[in-house]
Design a protein around this motif. Structure first.
Motif, PDB file in Angstrom:
ATOM      1  N   GLN A  10      46.557  44.370  50.630  1.00 21.47           N
ATOM      2  CA  GLN A  10      46.101  44.527  49.250  1.00 21.47           C
ATOM      3  C   GLN A  10      46.370  43.280  48.415  1.00 21.47           C
ATOM      4  OE1 GLN A  10      48.243  48.347  48.735  1.00 21.47           O
ATOM      5  NE2 GLN A  10      46.460  48.926  47.500  1.00 21.47           N
ATOM      6  N   CYS A  11      45.459  43.006  47.473  1.00 25.14           N
ATOM      7  CA  CYS A  11      45.696  41.941  46.501  1.00 25.14           C
ATOM      8  C   CYS A  11      46.878  42.384  45.632  1.00 25.14           C
ATOM      9  CB  CYS A  11      44.453  41.749  45.642  1.00 25.14           C
ATOM     10  SG  CYS A  11      44.761  40.830  44.119  1.00 25.14           S
ATOM     11  N   PRO A  12      47.902  41.538  45.486  1.00 21.22           N
ATOM     12  CA  PRO A  12      49.074  41.965  44.708  1.00 21.22           C
ATOM     13  C   PRO A  12      48.782  42.120  43.220  1.00 21.22           C
ATOM     14  CG  PRO A  12      49.376  39.735  45.596  1.00 21.22           C
ATOM     15  CD  PRO A  12      48.038  40.199  46.059  1.00 21.22           C
ATOM     16  N   HIS A  13      47.643  41.601  42.769  1.00 20.79           N
ATOM     17  CA  HIS A  13      47.322  41.688  41.344  1.00 20.79           C
ATOM     18  C   HIS A  13      46.503  42.928  40.998  1.00 20.79           C
ATOM     19  CE1 HIS A  13      45.184  40.417  37.564  1.00 20.79           C
ATOM     20  NE2 HIS A  13      46.456  40.280  37.239  1.00 20.79           N
ATOM     21  N   CYS A  14      45.394  43.161  41.755  1.00 16.90           N
ATOM     22  CA  CYS A  14      44.517  44.288  41.385  1.00 16.90           C
ATOM     23  C   CYS A  14      44.522  45.401  42.442  1.00 16.90           C
ATOM     24  CB  CYS A  14      43.087  43.794  41.139  1.00 16.90           C
ATOM     25  SG  CYS A  14      42.212  43.305  42.636  1.00 16.90           S
ATOM     26  N   GLN A  15      45.327  45.233  43.497  1.00 16.47           N
ATOM     27  CA  GLN A  15      45.472  46.232  44.565  1.00 16.47           C
ATOM     28  C   GLN A  15      44.190  46.515  45.351  1.00 16.47           C
ATOM     29  OE1 GLN A  15      47.724  46.833  41.737  1.00 16.47           O
ATOM     30  NE2 GLN A  15      49.057  45.869  43.222  1.00 16.47           N
ATOM     31  N   MET A  53      42.097  33.854  47.867  1.00 15.00           N
ATOM     32  CA  MET A  53      41.647  34.113  46.504  1.00 15.00           C
ATOM     33  C   MET A  53      40.971  35.477  46.540  1.00 15.00           C
ATOM     34  SD  MET A  53      39.642  31.567  43.918  1.00 15.00           S
ATOM     35  CE  MET A  53      38.124  31.453  44.811  1.00 15.00           C
ATOM     36  N   CYS A  54      41.514  36.407  45.772  1.00 18.67           N
ATOM     37  CA  CYS A  54      41.000  37.779  45.813  1.00 18.67           C
ATOM     38  C   CYS A  54      39.523  37.794  45.411  1.00 18.67           C
ATOM     39  CB  CYS A  54      41.824  38.670  44.873  1.00 18.67           C
ATOM     40  SG  CYS A  54      41.117  40.314  44.671  1.00 18.67           S
ATOM     41  N   PRO A  55      38.644  38.359  46.258  1.00 17.91           N
ATOM     42  CA  PRO A  55      37.221  38.366  45.922  1.00 17.91           C
ATOM     43  C   PRO A  55      36.895  39.290  44.750  1.00 17.91           C
ATOM     44  CG  PRO A  55      37.610  39.543  47.978  1.00 17.91           C
ATOM     45  CD  PRO A  55      38.930  38.987  47.549  1.00 17.91           C
ATOM     46  N   SER A  56      37.839  40.147  44.374  1.00 16.94           N
ATOM     47  CA  SER A  56      37.581  41.074  43.283  1.00 16.94           C
ATOM     48  C   SER A  56      38.049  40.521  41.939  1.00 16.94           C
ATOM     49  CB  SER A  56      38.274  42.403  43.578  1.00 16.94           C
ATOM     50  OG  SER A  56      38.087  43.288  42.519  1.00 16.94           O
ATOM     51  N   CYS A  57      39.277  39.980  41.882  1.00 15.21           N
ATOM     52  CA  CYS A  57      39.806  39.550  40.578  1.00 15.21           C
ATOM     53  C   CYS A  57      40.074  38.046  40.497  1.00 15.21           C
ATOM     54  CB  CYS A  57      41.082  40.329  40.234  1.00 15.21           C
ATOM     55  SG  CYS A  57      42.519  39.827  41.206  1.00 15.21           S
ATOM     56  N   GLY A  58      39.934  37.321  41.608  1.00 11.17           N
ATOM     57  CA  GLY A  58      40.126  35.865  41.575  1.00 11.17           C
ATOM     58  C   GLY A  58      41.582  35.423  41.630  1.00 11.17           C
ATOM     59  N   HIS A  59      42.490  36.390  41.738  1.00 12.02           N
ATOM     60  CA  HIS A  59      43.918  36.056  41.820  1.00 12.02           C
ATOM     61  C   HIS A  59      44.201  35.311  43.132  1.00 12.02           C
ATOM     62  CE1 HIS A  59      48.216  36.461  41.383  1.00 12.02           C
ATOM     63  NE2 HIS A  59      48.315  37.103  42.543  1.00 12.02           N
ATOM     64  N   ILE A  60      45.029  34.257  43.019  1.00 11.18           N
ATOM     65  CA  ILE A  60      45.364  33.491  44.220  1.00 11.18           C
ATOM     66  C   ILE A  60      46.743  33.901  44.712  1.00 11.18           C
ATOM     67  CG2 ILE A  60      45.958  31.169  45.043  1.00 11.18           C
ATOM     68  CD1 ILE A  60      43.674  30.181  43.185  1.00 11.18           C
TER      69      ILE A  60
HETATM   70 ZN   LIG Z   1      42.662  41.093  43.109  1.00  8.86          ZN
END
Ligand SMILES: [Zn+2]
Length: 246
Positions: A10-15, A53-60
């Motif tokens: 999971q992306c740690p920012h937007c899960q 780089m999260c494809p959903s929120c761009g968080h790296i």
């Molecule tokens: Zn994300």
């Protein structure tokens, strides 16, 4: 055909869930090794991607080791972004535009923040490989390659045009290429544990410091096909990336 085992994290920012892949090494038909250390298995780079780089929120974020509990092998009951959506930031490499997009991604990452030496080495090594991708298979432009019957005239001609264009882009960006390599070299000399195979002599060769490359290779006790090939290209004063085995 390459075979993979999928895993999920999971992306740690937007899960958001992302699909990762582990290569099943025993299924590889052909491995190609290039002088800069890049390895292609059945035409695909399989070195794990640590910066995502999260494809959903761009968080790296960084994935140093894709291990449990951070990852799961069970497909989650939620929407999952496939490997292709985040692998190399979703870039397609079928043309030089895509290859330059990857170069620019790494350049932007390096400009944007400060990284610890390990991470900076990782990013600069991948930037080096991305620059080299512009003219990586330069031997394919030779007529010999067409006459060997590896590809049809149409494919050879198209491929040749792309590599020659890539070579122009490479030369246009040569100052940046050199600056990145010098910085990578300084980091690797300070952190010898992070060095891969023969990358230090290879960097000297690609920086056109052929005597230094030869000196380092001569100091090595045992000779391999890889060592001999870098020596040979250094003697020719050829600084371009080349295929070692494949
Ligand atoms: Zn994300």
């Amino acid at each position: 055909m390459l075979k993979y085992d999928s895993y999920y994290f999971q992306c740690p920012h937007c899960q958001t869930w992302l699909e990762g892949r582990n290569l099943k090494a025993e299924m590889v038909n052909q491995s190609i090794l290039y002088s800069d250390g890049k390895v292609l298995n059945d035409n695909l780079i399989t070195t794990p991607q640590k910066m995502i780089m999260c494809p959903s929120c761009g968080h790296i974020f960084w994935v140093e080791k894709p291990e449990e509990p951070f990852i799961t092998f069970e497909k989650p009951d939620a929407e999952v972004y496939s490997w292709n959506t985040w692998r190399f930031f979703g870039i397609s490499f079928s043309d030089n535009k895509g290859k330059m997009a990857l170069v620019n991604h790494y350049k932007t990452f390096l400009k944007k923040s400060h990284y610890d030496p390990k991470k900076e080495i990782y990013l600069r090594r991948f930037l080096w490989w991305a620059y080299n991708d512009l003219h990586r298979n330069h031997q394919h432009v030779r007529l010999k390659y067409l006459l060997n019957g590896f590809m049809s005239f149409g494919v050879w001609h198209c491929n040749r045009k792309m590599i020659l264009e890539g070579e122009k882009l490479f030369l246009k960006n040569h100052k940046d290429f050199t600056e990145n390599l010098k910085r990578l070299l300084a980091l690797l000399e300070k952190h010898p544990d992070e060095q891969i195979d023969l990358e230090v002599p290879e960097i000297y060769r690609e920086l056109r410091q052929f005597d230094k490359a030869k000196e380092l290779l001569d100091q090595m006790g045992s000779r391999t096909h890889f060592t001999n090939e870098i020596l040979r290209h250094s003697k020719w004063k050829d600084a371009r990336v080349f295929m070692v085995t494949g």
